[in-house]
Design an enzyme around this catalytic site. Structure first.
Site, PDB file in Angstrom:
ATOM      1  N   GLY A 157      43.553  31.728  34.819  1.00  0.00           N
ATOM      2  CA  GLY A 157      42.129  31.396  34.762  1.00  0.00           C
ATOM      3  C   GLY A 157      41.823  30.603  33.505  1.00  0.00           C
ATOM      4  O   GLY A 157      40.760  30.715  32.895  1.00  0.00           O
ATOM      5  N   ALA A 191      41.080  27.646  32.743  1.00  0.00           N
ATOM      6  CA  ALA A 191      39.986  26.676  32.648  1.00  0.00           C
ATOM      7  C   ALA A 191      38.624  27.356  32.568  1.00  0.00           C
ATOM      8  O   ALA A 191      37.605  26.680  32.439  1.00  0.00           O
ATOM      9  CB  ALA A 191      40.016  25.729  33.856  1.00  0.00           C
ATOM     10  N   GLY A 192      38.623  28.685  32.610  1.00  0.00           N
ATOM     11  CA  GLY A 192      37.357  29.430  32.623  1.00  0.00           C
ATOM     12  C   GLY A 192      36.787  29.666  31.240  1.00  0.00           C
ATOM     13  O   GLY A 192      37.406  29.347  30.213  1.00  0.00           O
ATOM     14  N   GLN A 193      35.603  30.299  31.209  1.00  0.00           N
ATOM     15  CA  GLN A 193      34.897  30.421  29.932  1.00  0.00           C
ATOM     16  C   GLN A 193      35.502  31.488  29.021  1.00  0.00           C
ATOM     17  O   GLN A 193      35.464  31.337  27.794  1.00  0.00           O
ATOM     18  CB  GLN A 193      33.400  30.664  30.144  1.00  0.00           C
ATOM     19  CG  GLN A 193      33.039  31.898  30.932  1.00  0.00           C
ATOM     20  CD  GLN A 193      31.614  32.362  30.628  1.00  0.00           C
ATOM     21  OE1 GLN A 193      30.946  31.834  29.745  1.00  0.00           O
ATOM     22  NE2 GLN A 193      31.158  33.372  31.351  1.00  0.00           N
ATOM     23  N   ARG A 252      32.247  45.031  48.484  1.00  0.00           N
ATOM     24  CA  ARG A 252      33.300  45.385  47.526  1.00  0.00           C
ATOM     25  C   ARG A 252      34.691  45.300  48.159  1.00  0.00           C
ATOM     26  O   ARG A 252      35.650  44.868  47.535  1.00  0.00           O
ATOM     27  CB  ARG A 252      33.054  46.789  46.956  1.00  0.00           C
ATOM     28  CG  ARG A 252      33.947  47.123  45.771  1.00  0.00           C
ATOM     29  CD  ARG A 252      33.474  48.364  45.039  1.00  0.00           C
ATOM     30  NE  ARG A 252      34.318  48.628  43.891  1.00  0.00           N
ATOM     31  CZ  ARG A 252      34.212  48.035  42.717  1.00  0.00           C
ATOM     32  NH1 ARG A 252      33.317  47.089  42.542  1.00  0.00           N
ATOM     33  NH2 ARG A 252      35.020  48.352  41.709  1.00  0.00           N
ATOM     34  N   GLN A 272      50.834  37.162  41.857  1.00  0.00           N
ATOM     35  CA  GLN A 272      51.158  37.070  40.434  1.00  0.00           C
ATOM     36  C   GLN A 272      52.161  38.138  40.012  1.00  0.00           C
ATOM     37  O   GLN A 272      53.052  37.881  39.201  1.00  0.00           O
ATOM     38  CB  GLN A 272      49.878  37.145  39.605  1.00  0.00           C
ATOM     39  CG  GLN A 272      48.997  35.923  39.811  1.00  0.00           C
ATOM     40  CD  GLN A 272      47.810  35.853  38.879  1.00  0.00           C
ATOM     41  OE1 GLN A 272      47.513  36.792  38.137  1.00  0.00           O
ATOM     42  NE2 GLN A 272      47.101  34.739  38.923  1.00  0.00           N
ATOM     43  N   VAL A 286      42.826  41.328  32.929  1.00  0.00           N
ATOM     44  CA  VAL A 286      41.423  41.231  32.528  1.00  0.00           C
ATOM     45  C   VAL A 286      40.528  41.040  33.747  1.00  0.00           C
ATOM     46  O   VAL A 286      39.433  41.594  33.839  1.00  0.00           O
ATOM     47  CB  VAL A 286      41.219  40.055  31.536  1.00  0.00           C
ATOM     48  CG1 VAL A 286      39.750  39.928  31.130  1.00  0.00           C
ATOM     49  CG2 VAL A 286      42.113  40.229  30.313  1.00  0.00           C
ATOM     50  N   ASP A 306      34.781  47.538  26.406  1.00  0.00           N
ATOM     51  CA  ASP A 306      33.916  48.724  26.494  1.00  0.00           C
ATOM     52  C   ASP A 306      34.050  49.580  25.235  1.00  0.00           C
ATOM     53  O   ASP A 306      33.063  50.092  24.704  1.00  0.00           O
ATOM     54  CB  ASP A 306      34.289  49.537  27.734  1.00  0.00           C
ATOM     55  CG  ASP A 306      34.384  48.672  28.979  1.00  0.00           C
ATOM     56  OD1 ASP A 306      33.376  48.056  29.338  1.00  0.00           O
ATOM     57  OD2 ASP A 306      35.479  48.599  29.569  1.00  0.00           O
ATOM     58  N   HIS A 328      37.033  50.321  34.491  1.00  0.00           N
ATOM     59  CA  HIS A 328      36.191  49.301  33.861  1.00  0.00           C
ATOM     60  C   HIS A 328      35.106  48.926  34.870  1.00  0.00           C
ATOM     61  O   HIS A 328      35.163  47.901  35.545  1.00  0.00           O
ATOM     62  CB  HIS A 328      37.021  48.078  33.470  1.00  0.00           C
ATOM     63  CG  HIS A 328      36.193  46.951  32.926  1.00  0.00           C
ATOM     64  ND1 HIS A 328      35.442  47.075  31.791  1.00  0.00           N
ATOM     65  CD2 HIS A 328      35.968  45.701  33.379  1.00  0.00           C
ATOM     66  CE1 HIS A 328      34.794  45.935  31.565  1.00  0.00           C
ATOM     67  NE2 HIS A 328      35.098  45.083  32.522  1.00  0.00           N
TER      68      HIS A 328
END
Length: 350
Positions: free
Chosen positions: A28, A30-32, A115, A129, A146, A176, A204
């Site tokens: 991920g 390229a994500g924030q 969900r 993965q 994550v 958390d 989480h």
């Protein structure tokens, strides 16, 4: 004698500066969250100030043009530890011979998505993965998950990588943990480093249980139990817990985006503690395999426990006394994780 010692020091420095680069993959990329994370990793905040790094940036094919921009920015930072940056959309490239994997990318929940649909999509991602880790990564690789639902995604990745020890997999509940520490610190009027040994139990998610029954607060140089330092049991058993549980949603409501800066900081804290260990007398929270725990939590789960880390190996902090209030909260979050696991394993077997 002084000259000899100075020469020896310079030799040691020269040798250490020529350490073999470690390979770290971030998915991920390229994500924030990754955008806040990559700079800290590349400049040595996580794996050490003398540890050269090869960064592997893995994302889906549509994000490759964005990755090119991230690569350019990392190059333009002129960071001496960063030896190479490899952008890719191929798992065989992304997971080849890696020392650490930070799995940030996952399918986010979209409007109208149930969900179980979210779980199904993420089972497919983390099965792929996990299999790639099993096939291409070093068997010593440390894997941090994550992407949400982090606990169950971590479980699926681990089950899909049978040749990598289960202890090498963990999921992020440090955000958390940091949130809980910060809330207590603000309440007591101290800096956050004066609070230690808060615990995040379980998932989480909004069922997690932030527990301060074993936490200590350093007030004017004296370590005091958190309950005595805060002096407000109603807050500790009410608003404190719900604030930590719902903090992610509160950030999204305010920013219109999910937590990125704080998530990246928590990832750095988590991986740095794996690499260098926890401080003497302190424990932190990590989602790990529940196998062999002393708290009556079902074993085939990734559940957040208090852990101490030494020599890149975590050890659960066992035998802490648990009162009835905590027991009920710990069991409730375990029940949610069992339901998530069973749904995910159904998808995994299809």
């Amino acid at each position: 004698m002084l000259t000899l010692l100075t020469s020896m020091y310079l030799v040691v420095r020269a040798v250490s500066s020529q350490a073999e680069p470690i390979r770290v993959v971030v998915t991920g990329a390229a994500g924030q969250i990754a955008y806040s994370l990559l700079y800290s990793i590349a400049k040595g905040d996580v794996f050490g100030k003398d540890q050269p790094i090869i960064l592997v940036l893995l994302d889906i094919p549509p994000m490759l043009p964005v990755l090119d921009g991230v690569v350019m920015e990392l190059q333009d930072c002129a960071l001496p530890l960063l030896r190479e940056v490899i952008p890719t959309d191929k798992v065989e490239v992304g997971f080849k011979d890696i020392d650490a994997a930070i799995l940030v990318g996952s399918m986010p929940r979209k409007e109208g998505m149930e969900r179980k649909d979210l779980l199904k999509a993420n089972v497919a991602i983390f099965k792929t993965q996990g299999a790639a880790l099993d096939k291409y990564a070093k068997k010593t690789v440390k894997v941090l998950v994550v992407g949400n639902p982090a606990n169950t995604n971590c479980l699926i990745a681990s089950k899909s990588a049978p040749s990598i020890p289960k202890e090498n997999f963990s999921c992020l509940t440090r955000l958390d943990h940091n949130r809980a520490s910060s809330q207590v610190a603000m309440r007591c009027g101290v800096s956050s480093d004066k609070v230690k040994n808060v615990i995040i139990w379980g998932n989480h998610s909004s069922t997690q249980y932030p527990d301060v029954h074993h936490a200590k607060v350093n007030v004017h140089g004296t370590e005091t139990p958190a309950y005595d330092a805060v002096k407000d049991e109603t807050w500790l058993r009410g608003d404190f817990i719900s604030t930590v549980q719902l903090r992610g949603a509160a950030v999204i409501k305010a920013r219109k985006l999910s937590s990125a800066m704080s998530a990246a900081k928590a990832i750095c804290d988590h991986m740095r503690d794996i690499w260098f260990g926890t401080k003497e007398g302190e424990f932190i929270s990590m989602g790990v395999y529940a196998t062999g725990n002393s708290y009556g939590i079902p074993e085939d789960l990734i559940y957040s426990f208090p852990v101490e880390i030494k020599n890149k190996t975590w050890k659960m902090v066992d035998g802490l006394p648990i009162n009835d209030f905590s027991r009920a909260k710990m069991d409730a979050t375990a029940a949610e994780l069992v339901e998530e696991r069973d749904t995910a394993l159904d998808f995994l077997s299809q």
